[in-house]
Design an enzyme around this catalytic site. Structure first.
Site, PDB file in Angstrom:
ATOM      1  N   HIS A 106       0.863  -1.202   0.000  1.00 50.01           N
ATOM      2  CA  HIS A 106       0.000   0.000   0.000  1.00 50.01           C
ATOM      3  C   HIS A 106       0.891   1.240   0.000  1.00 50.01           C
ATOM      4  O   HIS A 106       1.706   1.391  -0.912  1.00 50.01           O
ATOM      5  CB  HIS A 106      -0.922  -0.087   1.218  1.00 50.01           C
ATOM      6  CG  HIS A 106      -2.013   0.931   1.293  1.00 50.01           C
ATOM      7  ND1 HIS A 106      -2.428   1.700   0.242  1.00 50.01           N
ATOM      8  CD2 HIS A 106      -2.799   1.289   2.334  1.00 50.01           C
ATOM      9  CE1 HIS A 106      -3.414   2.486   0.621  1.00 50.01           C
ATOM     10  NE2 HIS A 106      -3.655   2.269   1.906  1.00 50.01           N
ATOM     11  N   HIS A 157      -2.366  -2.668  -9.361  1.00 53.35           N
ATOM     12  CA  HIS A 157      -3.318  -1.957  -8.498  1.00 53.35           C
ATOM     13  C   HIS A 157      -4.591  -2.789  -8.405  1.00 53.35           C
ATOM     14  O   HIS A 157      -5.004  -3.409  -9.392  1.00 53.35           O
ATOM     15  CB  HIS A 157      -3.654  -0.570  -9.084  1.00 53.35           C
ATOM     16  CG  HIS A 157      -4.258   0.348  -8.084  1.00 53.35           C
ATOM     17  ND1 HIS A 157      -5.595   0.329  -7.768  1.00 53.35           N
ATOM     18  CD2 HIS A 157      -3.702   1.297  -7.300  1.00 53.35           C
ATOM     19  CE1 HIS A 157      -5.833   1.243  -6.841  1.00 53.35           C
ATOM     20  NE2 HIS A 157      -4.706   1.842  -6.541  1.00 53.35           N
ATOM     21  N   ASP A 183       2.729   5.255  -6.973  1.00 55.20           N
ATOM     22  CA  ASP A 183       3.992   5.188  -6.234  1.00 55.20           C
ATOM     23  C   ASP A 183       5.210   5.038  -7.122  1.00 55.20           C
ATOM     24  O   ASP A 183       6.335   5.173  -6.659  1.00 55.20           O
ATOM     25  CB  ASP A 183       3.936   4.007  -5.240  1.00 55.20           C
ATOM     26  CG  ASP A 183       2.861   4.238  -4.214  1.00 55.20           C
ATOM     27  OD1 ASP A 183       1.917   3.425  -4.156  1.00 55.20           O
ATOM     28  OD2 ASP A 183       2.924   5.258  -3.530  1.00 55.20           O
TER      29      ASP A 183
END
Ligand code: SDX
Length: 423
Positions: free
Chosen positions: A265, A306, A363
Site C-alpha cells: 500500500h 493496483h 507510487d
C-alpha cells in the site's frame, strides 16, 4: 435506491430477491445484507467485489483510469487547484469561493503548532526509528490532548478535529525527520503556504535562513494533492472500521497510518526507490522482470499493479509528467529515473504484465520527485500519510455524520467442529 432485484436460487431451491442499488455514477451494487436471514454469509477475501459502504467523496473507474474527487477529475485538480483547496473540496463537497478559501487556509495555518509536551514523545524513540513508527505513536498521542474536548456526533467538533489533523500532520512529520537527524524541531511559520511550511520545518535550521524554491514548493503541493484521497483503499477502510467503533479521530488516523505503512500500500513508494537502487542499471532489468514473473519468487515490481486500476493510474501519469519538469527545473539528474522509465517500457511490453493489466501506479514515479526535492526515502510514506489525512478524515466524517453500524465481518469457518475436553 433499489429499482430492480437480483434473484438468487439457494441450494435448497429457495429463491430470494436481493435489491440492486443504483449509484449516481459507475456500477450498481447488489445488497446481500438479507442473505443472513437465509442462513448464508457472502465470501469475498480481500473484498475484491465488495462495496463496504456508500460514499459521495471519490469515484474511481479502474478500467478507464478515472479518478474523481467530488466529481472533479484528478487531472483538472492537479492542473488548476492546490492541496488545501482540494482538502476543502473533499471535506465540504464543493470548491470554495475566494473568501471561503482564504478563511479555510487561515484556519489550517493557525492550527499547525502542536502541544509543546508532544515534543517529549520523540525522546523515547531511538534516532534511527522509522518515521512511520514515530507517526503512529505521535498521531495516536494527539488523542491525549484533544479527544476529550470533542463529541464525534457534533459536526462542528468533527470539523475542528479535521482542521487540527490536516494542520498538524506536516508539523509532526517534520519532527520525525528532525529527530532522526538530531536537529532542533522547527516551529511552523504562518507566513508560508502549506507545502512551503512543511519544507521549511523539514529542512530549515535556526542557524540560517532557508530559501524555498518555488519549483520545489509547487512539486510538494502537487504530491500532497495527488495523494489526498482514493476511495475505499486499505488504510481508508481501516479508518472507517476503527471509526465504526466510536473511536476518536486521532486514534482512527493512527490506525490508518499503520495500515498505509505496508509495502503493498503506501509503503510502496519507499519500496520503489529501494527496488530501483537494487536494480542499479538498465542492464539488470531483465533479471528483475524474470524474478517478478516467477510465481515461486516473492519479489514483485514495486509501483506496478493496483487492485482497482487495470489501466494507467491517472495520478502516475500526472506525476510522470511533473517528474521531467521538476528534475529539469532543479537541474537534477537521477539515474534511477532512467532505470524507472526503461523498466516501465520493458514491463508494459511483456505479456505477463499486460495480461494481468499491471500498469505503473501512483507510487512508481512519486519517489523520483520526492528524492529530487531532497526528501529522504524513509519519509516517503510519511508524506503519503500527511496527504491522505484529509481523505481519511473526510471518510470518517461521512460515516460519523450518518447512523452507522459497527463493522464486523463474518467468516467461512474451516476449523475443528465441536469436540469435548478430554486428556
Ligand atoms: C497504493 O487501493 C488503493 O487505492 C491504494 C492506493 C491509494 O492511493 O490508496 O492507490 C495506493 O497502495 C498503490 C499500490 C502500491 N503497491 C505496490 O506498488 C506494490 C506492488 N503491487 C502489488 O503488490 C499488487 O499489485 C497490489 C497489492 C497493488 C494489488 O494486488 P491485487 O489486486 O491483490 O492483485 P494480485 O496480487 O491478485 O495480482 C494479480 C496477479 C498475480 O499473479 P497471478 O497469481 O495471477 O499469476 O498479478 C501479479 C500477482 O502475482 N502481480 C504482480 C504485481 N502485482 C500483481 N506481479 C509482479 N509485480 C507486481 N507488482
Amino acid at each position: 435506491m433499489a429499482e430492480k432485484n437480483a434473484t438468487l436460487t439457494l441450494p435448497t431451491g429457495e429463491v430470494i430477491d436481493l435489491p440492486v442499488l443504483k449509484g449516481s455514477y459507475g456500477p450498481d451494487v447488489i445488497d446481500v445484507s438479507g442473505l443472513l436471514n437465509a442462513g448464508y454469509f457472502t465470501y469475498d477475501p480481500g473484498f475484491m467485489s465488495t462495496a463496504a459502504t456508500e460514499s459521495k467523496i471519490t469515484f474511481i473507474d479502474g478500467n478507464q483510469g478515472v479518478l474523481l474527487h467530488r466529481g472533479y477529475s484528478i487531472e483538472e485538480l492537479a492542473e488548476h487547484s492546490d492541496f488545501l483547496e482540494t482538502c476543502f473540496l473533499l471535506w465540504y463537497g464543493f470548491l470554495p469561493a475566494k473568501q471561503e478559501k482564504i478563511e479555510f487556509v487561515s484556519n489550517i495555518t493557525r492550527h499547525t503548532m502542536v502541544h509543546e509536551s508532544l515534543a517529549h514523545f520523540f525522546d523515547g524513540f531511538h534516532h534511527n526509528a522509522h518515521p512511520m513508527a514515530m507517526m503512529c505513536g505521535a498521531v495516536g498521542a494527539l488523542s491525549a490532548f484533544y479527544h476529550d474536548v470533542m463529541d464525534i456526533r457534533s459536526e462542528r467538533d468533527r470539523e475542528i478535529a479535521a482542521h487540527r489533523l490536516v494542520a498538524k500532520m506536516p508539523t509532526l512529520a517534520a519532527m520525525c525527520y528532525k529527530h532522526s537527524l538530531g536537529q532542533p524541531f522547527m516551529y511552523p511559520r504562518n507566513d508560508l503556504s502549506y507545502a512551503a511550511n512543511f519544507l521549511y520545518m523539514m529542512f530549515g535550521t535556526p542557524c540560517e535562513e532557508y530559501r524555498i524554491s518555488k519549483a520545489v514548493e509547487s512539486a510538494m503541493d502537487k504530491i500532497f494533492l495527488l495523494h489526498a484521497d482514493h476511495e475505499q483503499n486499505a488504510s481508508t477502510s481501516t479508518v472507517r472500521l476503527a471509526g465504526s467503533t466510536g473511536a476518536n479521530p486521532f486514534a482512527c488516523i493512527s490506525s490508518g497510518i499503520a495500515a498505509l505503512w505496508g509495502p503493498a500500500h503506501g509503503g510502496a513508494n519507499e519500496a520503489v526507490l529501494v527496488m530501483l537502487e537494487e536494480i542499479g542499471s538498465v542492464e539488470n532489468i531483465p533479471m528483475f522482470i524474470d524474478k517478478a514473473k516467477d510465481p515461486d519468487d516473492p519479489f514483485k515490481l514495486m509501483g506496478f499493479g493496483h487492485r482497482v486500476y487495470k489501466n494507467f493510474d491517472p495520478r502516475a501519469k500526472v506525476i510522470k509528467a511533473s517528474c521531467d519538469a521538476v528534475l529539469a527545473e532543479l537541474g537534477v539528474t537521477d539515474p534511477r529515473l532512467a532505470v524507472a522509465m526503461e523498466l516501465e517500457r520493458i514491463a508494459l511490453s511483456d505479456p505477463y504484465f499486460a495480461d494481468r493489466k499491471l500498469f505503473p501506479n501512483v507510487d512508481f514515479y512519486s519517489g523520483i520527485i520526492l528524492s529530487a526535492i531532497g526528501i529522504p526515502t524513509s519519509m516517503f510514506t510519511v508524506i503519503f500519510a500527511v496527504a491522505r489525512t484529509i481523505g481519511w478524515m473526510s471518510h470518517w466524517d461521512e460515516m460519523s455524520s450518518e447512523s452507522y453500524k459497527i463493522g464486523r465481518p463474518r467468516q467461512l469457518y474451516t476449523g475443528e467442529p465441536p469436540r469435548s475436553y478430554k486428556l
